[in-house]
Design a protein around this motif. Structure first.
Motif, PDB file in Angstrom:
ATOM      1  N   VAL A   1       0.643  -0.045 -11.692  1.00 47.75           N
ATOM      2  CA  VAL A   1      -0.194  -0.174 -10.494  1.00 47.75           C
ATOM      3  C   VAL A   1      -1.035  -1.448 -10.572  1.00 47.75           C
ATOM      4  O   VAL A   1      -1.176  -2.168  -9.573  1.00 47.75           O
ATOM      5  CB  VAL A   1      -1.082   1.073 -10.304  1.00 47.75           C
ATOM      6  CG1 VAL A   1      -2.195   0.827  -9.306  1.00 47.75           C
ATOM      7  CG2 VAL A   1      -0.236   2.254  -9.879  1.00 47.75           C
TER       8      VAL A   1
ATOM      9  N   GLN B   1       0.819  -1.214   0.000  1.00 51.68           N
ATOM     10  CA  GLN B   1       0.000   0.000   0.000  1.00 51.68           C
ATOM     11  C   GLN B   1       0.854   1.266   0.000  1.00 51.68           C
ATOM     12  O   GLN B   1       0.535   2.228  -0.709  1.00 51.68           O
ATOM     13  CB  GLN B   1      -0.946  -0.009   1.197  1.00 51.68           C
ATOM     14  CG  GLN B   1      -2.057  -1.014   1.074  1.00 51.68           C
ATOM     15  CD  GLN B   1      -3.024  -0.942   2.234  1.00 51.68           C
ATOM     16  OE1 GLN B   1      -3.174   0.084   2.878  1.00 51.68           O
ATOM     17  NE2 GLN B   1      -3.687  -2.059   2.519  1.00 51.68           N
ATOM     18  N   ILE B   2       1.915   1.257   0.773  1.00 46.79           N
ATOM     19  CA  ILE B   2       2.809   2.419   0.805  1.00 46.79           C
ATOM     20  C   ILE B   2       3.433   2.633  -0.567  1.00 46.79           C
ATOM     21  O   ILE B   2       3.510   3.766  -1.054  1.00 46.79           O
ATOM     22  CB  ILE B   2       3.879   2.254   1.895  1.00 46.79           C
ATOM     23  CG1 ILE B   2       3.239   2.381   3.272  1.00 46.79           C
ATOM     24  CG2 ILE B   2       5.013   3.261   1.723  1.00 46.79           C
ATOM     25  CD1 ILE B   2       4.132   1.966   4.409  1.00 46.79           C
ATOM     26  N   TYR B   3       3.868   1.556  -1.212  1.00 46.78           N
ATOM     27  CA  TYR B   3       4.476   1.692  -2.532  1.00 46.78           C
ATOM     28  C   TYR B   3       3.447   2.161  -3.566  1.00 46.78           C
ATOM     29  O   TYR B   3       3.766   2.963  -4.437  1.00 46.78           O
ATOM     30  CB  TYR B   3       5.128   0.379  -2.970  1.00 46.78           C
ATOM     31  CG  TYR B   3       6.189   0.591  -4.020  1.00 46.78           C
ATOM     32  CD1 TYR B   3       7.370   1.237  -3.700  1.00 46.78           C
ATOM     33  CD2 TYR B   3       6.005   0.167  -5.323  1.00 46.78           C
ATOM     34  CE1 TYR B   3       8.344   1.454  -4.656  1.00 46.78           C
ATOM     35  CE2 TYR B   3       6.972   0.372  -6.281  1.00 46.78           C
ATOM     36  CZ  TYR B   3       8.139   1.009  -5.947  1.00 46.78           C
ATOM     37  OH  TYR B   3       9.096   1.235  -6.884  1.00 46.78           O
ATOM     38  N   PHE B   4       2.216   1.703  -3.446  1.00 43.75           N
ATOM     39  CA  PHE B   4       1.141   2.179  -4.318  1.00 43.75           C
ATOM     40  C   PHE B   4       0.989   3.691  -4.188  1.00 43.75           C
ATOM     41  O   PHE B   4       0.896   4.408  -5.193  1.00 43.75           O
ATOM     42  CB  PHE B   4      -0.177   1.472  -3.967  1.00 43.75           C
ATOM     43  CG  PHE B   4      -1.387   2.126  -4.559  1.00 43.75           C
ATOM     44  CD1 PHE B   4      -1.713   1.939  -5.892  1.00 43.75           C
ATOM     45  CD2 PHE B   4      -2.203   2.941  -3.783  1.00 43.75           C
ATOM     46  CE1 PHE B   4      -2.835   2.551  -6.445  1.00 43.75           C
ATOM     47  CE2 PHE B   4      -3.322   3.548  -4.321  1.00 43.75           C
ATOM     48  CZ  PHE B   4      -3.633   3.350  -5.655  1.00 43.75           C
ATOM     49  N   TRP B   5       0.947   4.190  -2.964  1.00 38.43           N
ATOM     50  CA  TRP B   5       0.782   5.624  -2.754  1.00 38.43           C
ATOM     51  C   TRP B   5       2.016   6.401  -3.193  1.00 38.43           C
ATOM     52  O   TRP B   5       1.902   7.539  -3.648  1.00 38.43           O
ATOM     53  CB  TRP B   5       0.415   5.922  -1.301  1.00 38.43           C
ATOM     54  CG  TRP B   5      -1.007   5.543  -1.038  1.00 38.43           C
ATOM     55  CD1 TRP B   5      -1.460   4.514  -0.277  1.00 38.43           C
ATOM     56  CD2 TRP B   5      -2.169   6.163  -1.586  1.00 38.43           C
ATOM     57  NE1 TRP B   5      -2.836   4.464  -0.308  1.00 38.43           N
ATOM     58  CE2 TRP B   5      -3.298   5.471  -1.101  1.00 38.43           C
ATOM     59  CE3 TRP B   5      -2.373   7.245  -2.435  1.00 38.43           C
ATOM     60  CZ2 TRP B   5      -4.591   5.824  -1.442  1.00 38.43           C
ATOM     61  CZ3 TRP B   5      -3.678   7.598  -2.773  1.00 38.43           C
ATOM     62  CH2 TRP B   5      -4.762   6.888  -2.272  1.00 38.43           C
ATOM     63  N   MET B   6       3.180   5.790  -3.087  1.00 36.11           N
ATOM     64  CA  MET B   6       4.389   6.442  -3.594  1.00 36.11           C
ATOM     65  C   MET B   6       4.305   6.629  -5.109  1.00 36.11           C
ATOM     66  O   MET B   6       4.685   7.675  -5.634  1.00 36.11           O
ATOM     67  CB  MET B   6       5.629   5.630  -3.222  1.00 36.11           C
ATOM     68  CG  MET B   6       5.995   5.701  -1.764  1.00 36.11           C
ATOM     69  SD  MET B   6       7.319   4.559  -1.291  1.00 36.11           S
ATOM     70  CE  MET B   6       8.689   5.156  -2.258  1.00 36.11           C
TER      71      MET B   6
ATOM     72  N   CYS C   1       1.502   6.876  -6.829  1.00 35.99           N
ATOM     73  CA  CYS C   1       0.481   7.901  -7.068  1.00 35.99           C
ATOM     74  C   CYS C   1       1.043   9.303  -6.842  1.00 35.99           C
ATOM     75  O   CYS C   1       0.820  10.201  -7.669  1.00 35.99           O
ATOM     76  CB  CYS C   1      -0.725   7.670  -6.165  1.00 35.99           C
ATOM     77  SG  CYS C   1      -1.665   6.193  -6.572  1.00 35.99           S
ATOM     78  N   VAL C   2       1.779   9.495  -5.774  1.00 37.12           N
ATOM     79  CA  VAL C   2       2.357  10.802  -5.479  1.00 37.12           C
ATOM     80  C   VAL C   2       3.371  11.182  -6.548  1.00 37.12           C
ATOM     81  O   VAL C   2       3.396  12.324  -7.026  1.00 37.12           O
ATOM     82  CB  VAL C   2       2.995  10.811  -4.072  1.00 37.12           C
ATOM     83  CG1 VAL C   2       3.849  12.046  -3.851  1.00 37.12           C
ATOM     84  CG2 VAL C   2       1.917  10.714  -3.000  1.00 37.12           C
ATOM     85  N   ARG C   3       4.187  10.226  -6.967  1.00 35.05           N
ATOM     86  CA  ARG C   3       5.189  10.495  -8.017  1.00 35.05           C
ATOM     87  C   ARG C   3       4.496  10.938  -9.305  1.00 35.05           C
ATOM     88  O   ARG C   3       4.935  11.891  -9.960  1.00 35.05           O
ATOM     89  CB  ARG C   3       6.029   9.241  -8.262  1.00 35.05           C
ATOM     90  CG  ARG C   3       6.879   9.245  -9.507  1.00 35.05           C
ATOM     91  CD  ARG C   3       8.052  10.184  -9.373  1.00 35.05           C
ATOM     92  NE  ARG C   3       8.945  10.028 -10.498  1.00 35.05           N
ATOM     93  CZ  ARG C   3       9.089  10.930 -11.462  1.00 35.05           C
ATOM     94  NH1 ARG C   3       8.410  12.047 -11.427  1.00 35.05           N
ATOM     95  NH2 ARG C   3       9.926  10.731 -12.447  1.00 35.05           N
ATOM     96  N   CYS C   4       3.437  10.275  -9.681  1.00 33.10           N
ATOM     97  CA  CYS C   4       2.726  10.630 -10.909  1.00 33.10           C
ATOM     98  C   CYS C   4       2.063  12.006 -10.792  1.00 33.10           C
ATOM     99  O   CYS C   4       2.087  12.779 -11.747  1.00 33.10           O
ATOM    100  CB  CYS C   4       1.681   9.573 -11.242  1.00 33.10           C
ATOM    101  SG  CYS C   4       2.416   8.011 -11.749  1.00 33.10           S
TER     102      CYS C   4
END
Length: 83
Positions: free
Chosen positions: A71, A14-19, A21-24
């Motif tokens: 993703v 989940q943390i990597y998923f949000w990383m 999203c934030v990067r994009c």
């Protein structure tokens, strides 16, 4: 004990998923200083994964669909690991 291990693995996904999203989302900010240590760490850790998909999936005009596929692949791997 096993439940806690699965929870920790799920949190990493989940943390990597949000990383991702934030990067994009941050790529939409043209004047962002990527030399900032936090942003640089985010970029380098996420781009390792995203570059795998950017090699396979070409841009369609100005649109880059590789993060979407990345993703989806991440969620599929998460499902397999936590199954």
């Amino acid at each position: 004990m096993i439940k806690n291990i699965f929870w920790a693995i799920d949190m990493c996904f989940q943390i990597y998923f949000w990383m991702i999203c934030v990067r994009c989302l941050l790529t939409w900010l043209p004047n962002l200083n990527w030399d900032n240590p936090i942003l640089s760490a985010l970029k380098s850790s996420v781009d390792l994964y995203l570059d795998l998909f950017k090699k396979i999936i070409p841009n369609i005009g100005p649109f880059d669909f590789s993060p979407i596929v990345a993703v989806i692949a991440l969620m599929f791997i998460r499902y397999i690991v936590l199954m």
